[in-house]
Design an enzyme around this catalytic site. Structure first.
Site, mmCIF file in Angstrom:
data_model
loop_
_atom_site.group_PDB
_atom_site.id
_atom_site.type_symbol
_atom_site.label_atom_id
_atom_site.label_comp_id
_atom_site.label_asym_id
_atom_site.label_seq_id
_atom_site.Cartn_x
_atom_site.Cartn_y
_atom_site.Cartn_z
ATOM 1 N N SER A 36 70.598 -80.285 -15.477
ATOM 2 C CA SER A 36 70.982 -80.216 -14.060
ATOM 3 C C SER A 36 70.085 -79.246 -13.284
ATOM 4 C CB SER A 36 72.444 -79.815 -13.932
ATOM 5 O OG SER A 36 72.638 -78.592 -14.605
ATOM 6 N N GLY A 181 66.229 -65.425 -39.798
ATOM 7 C CA GLY A 181 64.875 -65.644 -39.291
ATOM 8 C C GLY A 181 64.346 -64.424 -38.553
ATOM 9 N N ALA A 182 63.268 -63.842 -39.099
ATOM 10 C CA ALA A 182 62.680 -62.646 -38.484
ATOM 11 C C ALA A 182 61.469 -63.009 -37.640
ATOM 12 C CB ALA A 182 62.299 -61.628 -39.557
ATOM 13 N N ILE A 272 65.448 -69.910 -37.037
ATOM 14 C CA ILE A 272 64.367 -70.119 -38.021
ATOM 15 C C ILE A 272 63.193 -70.884 -37.419
ATOM 16 C CG2 ILE A 272 65.896 -70.014 -40.047
ATOM 17 C CD1 ILE A 272 65.592 -73.161 -40.073
ATOM 18 N N ALA A 321 55.475 -70.659 -23.508
ATOM 19 C CA ALA A 321 55.500 -71.179 -22.144
ATOM 20 C C ALA A 321 54.101 -71.179 -21.518
ATOM 21 C CB ALA A 321 56.457 -70.354 -21.301
ATOM 22 N N HIS A 445 43.886 -42.985 -15.054
ATOM 23 C CA HIS A 445 44.571 -41.924 -15.795
ATOM 24 C C HIS A 445 45.700 -41.356 -14.936
ATOM 25 C CE1 HIS A 445 45.199 -38.417 -18.324
ATOM 26 N NE2 HIS A 445 45.204 -37.682 -17.218
HETATM 27 C C1 LIG Z 1 65.336 -67.690 -26.717
HETATM 28 C C2 LIG Z 1 63.910 -68.096 -26.401
HETATM 29 C C3 LIG Z 1 63.033 -67.156 -25.878
HETATM 30 C C4 LIG Z 1 61.728 -67.520 -25.572
HETATM 31 N N1 LIG Z 1 60.907 -66.567 -25.050
HETATM 32 C C5 LIG Z 1 59.643 -66.902 -24.744
HETATM 33 C C6 LIG Z 1 58.779 -65.934 -24.155
HETATM 34 O O1 LIG Z 1 59.155 -64.791 -23.927
HETATM 35 N N2 LIG Z 1 57.522 -66.320 -23.838
HETATM 36 C C7 LIG Z 1 57.067 -67.589 -24.084
HETATM 37 O O2 LIG Z 1 55.911 -67.885 -23.788
HETATM 38 N N3 LIG Z 1 57.864 -68.528 -24.638
HETATM 39 C C8 LIG Z 1 59.141 -68.210 -24.962
HETATM 40 N N4 LIG Z 1 59.956 -69.174 -25.485
HETATM 41 C C9 LIG Z 1 59.412 -70.527 -25.719
HETATM 42 C C10 LIG Z 1 59.350 -71.326 -24.415
HETATM 43 O O3 LIG Z 1 60.636 -71.413 -23.860
HETATM 44 C C11 LIG Z 1 58.785 -72.704 -24.672
HETATM 45 O O4 LIG Z 1 57.547 -72.597 -25.335
HETATM 46 C C12 LIG Z 1 58.576 -73.464 -23.375
HETATM 47 O O5 LIG Z 1 59.773 -73.601 -22.676
HETATM 48 C C13 LIG Z 1 57.975 -74.842 -23.667
HETATM 49 O O6 LIG Z 1 57.823 -75.537 -22.472
HETATM 50 P P1 LIG Z 1 57.865 -77.145 -22.442
HETATM 51 O O7 LIG Z 1 57.698 -77.530 -21.025
HETATM 52 O O8 LIG Z 1 56.944 -77.692 -23.460
HETATM 53 O O9 LIG Z 1 59.329 -77.537 -22.956
HETATM 54 P P2 LIG Z 1 60.811 -77.094 -22.459
HETATM 55 O O10 LIG Z 1 60.785 -75.803 -21.739
HETATM 56 O O11 LIG Z 1 61.638 -77.219 -23.671
HETATM 57 O O12 LIG Z 1 61.171 -78.205 -21.404
HETATM 58 C C14 LIG Z 1 61.376 -79.533 -21.749
HETATM 59 C C15 LIG Z 1 62.343 -80.136 -20.760
HETATM 60 O O13 LIG Z 1 62.342 -81.544 -20.941
HETATM 61 C C16 LIG Z 1 63.648 -82.033 -20.748
HETATM 62 N N5 LIG Z 1 63.731 -83.313 -21.444
HETATM 63 C C17 LIG Z 1 63.611 -83.547 -22.777
HETATM 64 N N6 LIG Z 1 63.671 -84.877 -23.013
HETATM 65 C C18 LIG Z 1 63.834 -85.462 -21.808
HETATM 66 C C19 LIG Z 1 63.964 -86.808 -21.401
HETATM 67 N N7 LIG Z 1 63.900 -87.812 -22.275
HETATM 68 N N8 LIG Z 1 64.141 -87.073 -20.084
HETATM 69 C C20 LIG Z 1 64.194 -86.043 -19.170
HETATM 70 N N9 LIG Z 1 64.079 -84.764 -19.511
HETATM 71 C C21 LIG Z 1 63.882 -84.478 -20.806
HETATM 72 C C22 LIG Z 1 64.536 -80.956 -21.354
HETATM 73 O O14 LIG Z 1 65.835 -81.023 -20.787
HETATM 74 C C23 LIG Z 1 63.779 -79.688 -20.952
HETATM 75 O O15 LIG Z 1 64.286 -79.168 -19.753
HETATM 76 C C24 LIG Z 1 61.288 -68.851 -25.795
HETATM 77 C C25 LIG Z 1 62.165 -69.807 -26.302
HETATM 78 C C26 LIG Z 1 63.463 -69.438 -26.600
HETATM 79 C C27 LIG Z 1 64.405 -70.482 -27.144
#
Ligand SMILES: Cc1cc2nc3c(=O)[nH]c(=O)nc-3n(C[C@H](O)[C@H](O)[C@H](O)COP(=O)(O)OP(=O)(O)OC[C@H]3O[C@@H](n4cnc5c(N)ncnc54)[C@H](O)[C@@H]3O)c2cc1C
Length: 466
Positions: A36, A181-182, A272, A321, A445
């Site tokens: 959403s 998972g570490a 993990i 990201a 500095h």
């Molecule tokens: C707790 C946590 C902390 C994190 N912290 C960091 C950080 O500090 N720095 C960092 O760089 N990365 C971090 N990450 C990783 C980061 O969130 C991801 O690498 C990033 O979001 C990947 O972006 P993406 O666009 O590939 O996928 P996503 O952000 O996963 O976005 C994919 C989107 O596609 C949508 N989607 C999927 N299938 C469909 C479909 N068929 N139709 C329509 N929509 C769909 C999903 O709903 C989702 O909103 C973290 C992840 C987690 C879980």
């Protein structure tokens, strides 16, 4: 049927950045997102909410553990967890609304619903009400991201056995949180709850934390986290977890084999790793296949099917990201007929614990495995004046440079605010800087960034402040 130059499936950092760049380049573009809100994992349940809780819990901990008292600030904090969660949720809402604004600004159509490939050049979207619409596009970008990897023997009930999303919204502070998972996510969320009062035990299959990061940096971080009260059980696997009332009974075994032991916790976080998400995407309609891990292959962001592109967590490379964002820009520029490359050798990684760990380029272990001759310049934060006056002296800056050319090959920082400092080396390394280039560059500095310069000086044993 509406027709576009580009249809992007997924509105995370991969998808939304691709959509914005497509709009900027004058392409007609739609972004299909099933959630959403826009922003994907990163804004909704990843980078941003975790950083909101890390920031707030760090301040709480500083007030609670005597750190503020050392500075002459006597306070006795009271935790208002509901407010801490609310400010996190408010920030997330602000950020996701920000993407909606950027979509309007760049003429991106947000198509609300779940997208499914329906043959080459076609995407079917099913909205919340179950209404199906069809879009046509010259190019389709798959940016569907990732989901938490499940652990055999440990079924999430989303109450007591949770994933990262659950750990970002707990209504109470666990008495004992077991983190399985570490890796980055486990250590960051484990830190949040440790600071808020939980006993935290981290169980890791491997015999080290944060696999893939520079070993010396990871060991330094582990020592700091252990000093703060986190317990590590390395070389240990969780084979079973079952919920009994308000508790979880875990069975642990040495990874190398041996006698099982049991452990009890009121919450268990399974962290993990993550796996690519392609569920219900209709890959079969275009003849696309994933590998065993569910990953879609790419070459220059192109999938094996012409006109279908893949970026972000759903394809190879670090699940970060900023990697998804870089690929988004490169992918769209290629679609628009421009040239663009992602430099996969220079994607920084950060663990936002305290101290933070930030790195870019090669680790010592990688350089050794490659047989590449390198020099090491190190500088501890104990010798950095800004870190000293702030009483934040844990960690070091380490610069790895080619033994012959002096080119910087890798940088590993453990310490205060190093997430904000690694960018300096990303830029320098993008320009193939030598350690000497950094050593000769004036730094302000007193700042922690002076440690980066001193480490570069120390590649030739010429650091001046130790
Ligand atoms: C707790 C946590 C902390 C994190 N912290 C960091 C950080 O500090 N720095 C960092 O760089 N990365 C971090 N990450 C990783 C980061 O969130 C991801 O690498 C990033 O979001 C990947 O972006 P993406 O666009 O590939 O996928 P996503 O952000 O996963 O976005 C994919 C989107 O596609 C949508 N989607 C999927 N299938 C469909 C479909 N068929 N139709 C329509 N929509 C769909 C999903 O709903 C989702 O909103 C973290 C992840 C987690 C879980």
């Amino acid at each position: 049927m509406k027709s576009y130059d580009v249809v992007i499936i997924g509105g995370g950092p991969g998808g939304y950045n691709a959509a914005i760049r497509a709009g900027q380049l004058g392409l007609s573009v739609a972004c299909v997102e099933g959630r959403s809100t826009l922003g994907g994992t990163c804004l909704n349940v990843g980078c941003m909410p975790s950083k909101a809780l890390l920031h707030a819990s760090e301040l709480y901990d500083a007030a609670n553990n005597g750190e503020l008292a050392t500075l002459g600030i006597e306070v006795k904090p009271t935790l208002n967890l509901a407010q801490m969660m609310k400010q996190k949720d408010d920030s997330v809402t602000g950020l996701t609304k920000g993407i909606e604004y950027l979509f309007r600004k760049n003429k991106v159509d947000w198509i609300k619903g779940w997208g499914r490939l329906d043959g080459v050049g076609k995407v079917k979207v099913t909205d919340e009400q179950g209404t199906v619409s069809e879009l046509q596009a010259k190019d389709i970008v798959i940016a569907t991201g990732s989901e938490p990897t499940p652990l055999p023997g440990v079924t999430l009930d989303h109450q007591r056995i949770i994933d990262s999303t659950g750990a970002l919204s707990l209504a109470e502070v666990p008495k004992h949180l077991v983190v399985i998972g570490a890796g980055v996510i486990g250590l960051e969320l484990g830190s949040v709850w440790r600071r808020l009062g939980s006993q935290v035990t981290v169980v890791e299959y491997l015999d080290r934390i944060c696999p893939g990061t520079d070993e010396e940096a990871a060991k330094t971080l582990q020592r700091s986290l252990a000093k703060q009260g986190m317990t590590f059980k390395l070389g240990t696997k969780v084979t079973q977890a079952s919920v009994v009332g308000n508790n979880v009974q875990l069975t642990l075994e040495p990874a190398a084999g041996g006698a099982a032991e049991s452990l009890e916790a009121d919450y268990v976080l399974v962290a993990i790793g993550r796996r690519p998400y392609t569920q219900g995407l209709g890959l079969e309609t275009v003849g696309l296949e994933t590998d065993k891990r569910g990953m879609l292959a790419n070459e220059g962001h192109r999938s094996t099917v012409p006109g279908i592109w893949v970026i972000g967590d759903v394809t190879s490379g670090p699940m970060l990201a900023h990697k998804a964002e870089d690929e988004a820009i490169a992918c769209i520029e290629r679609i628009a007929g421009k040239a663009h490359e992602v430099n996969y050798g220079l994607i920084p990684g950060v663990i936002y614990t305290r101290p933070e760990l930030a790195s870019v380029g090669k680790t010592e272990e990688q350089l050794k495995a490659e047989g590449r001759a390198y020099k090491v310049g190190k500088f501890p934060f104990t010798a950095n004046s800004r870190a000293k006056i702030n009483h934040e002296t844990e960690g070091f800056a380490k610069v790895l440079a080619d033994a012959n050319t002096d080119e910087v090959l890798g940088v590993h920082l453990v310490g205060p605010s190093v997430s904000e400092m690694i960018g300096e080396y990303c830029v320098a390394m993008e320009f193939s800087a030598s350690a000497e280039d950094i050593a000769l560059t004036c730094h302000p500095h007193p700042t922690r960034s002076e440690a980066l310069r001193q480490a570069a000086m120390n590649v030739e044993g010429m650091a001046m402040q130790i």
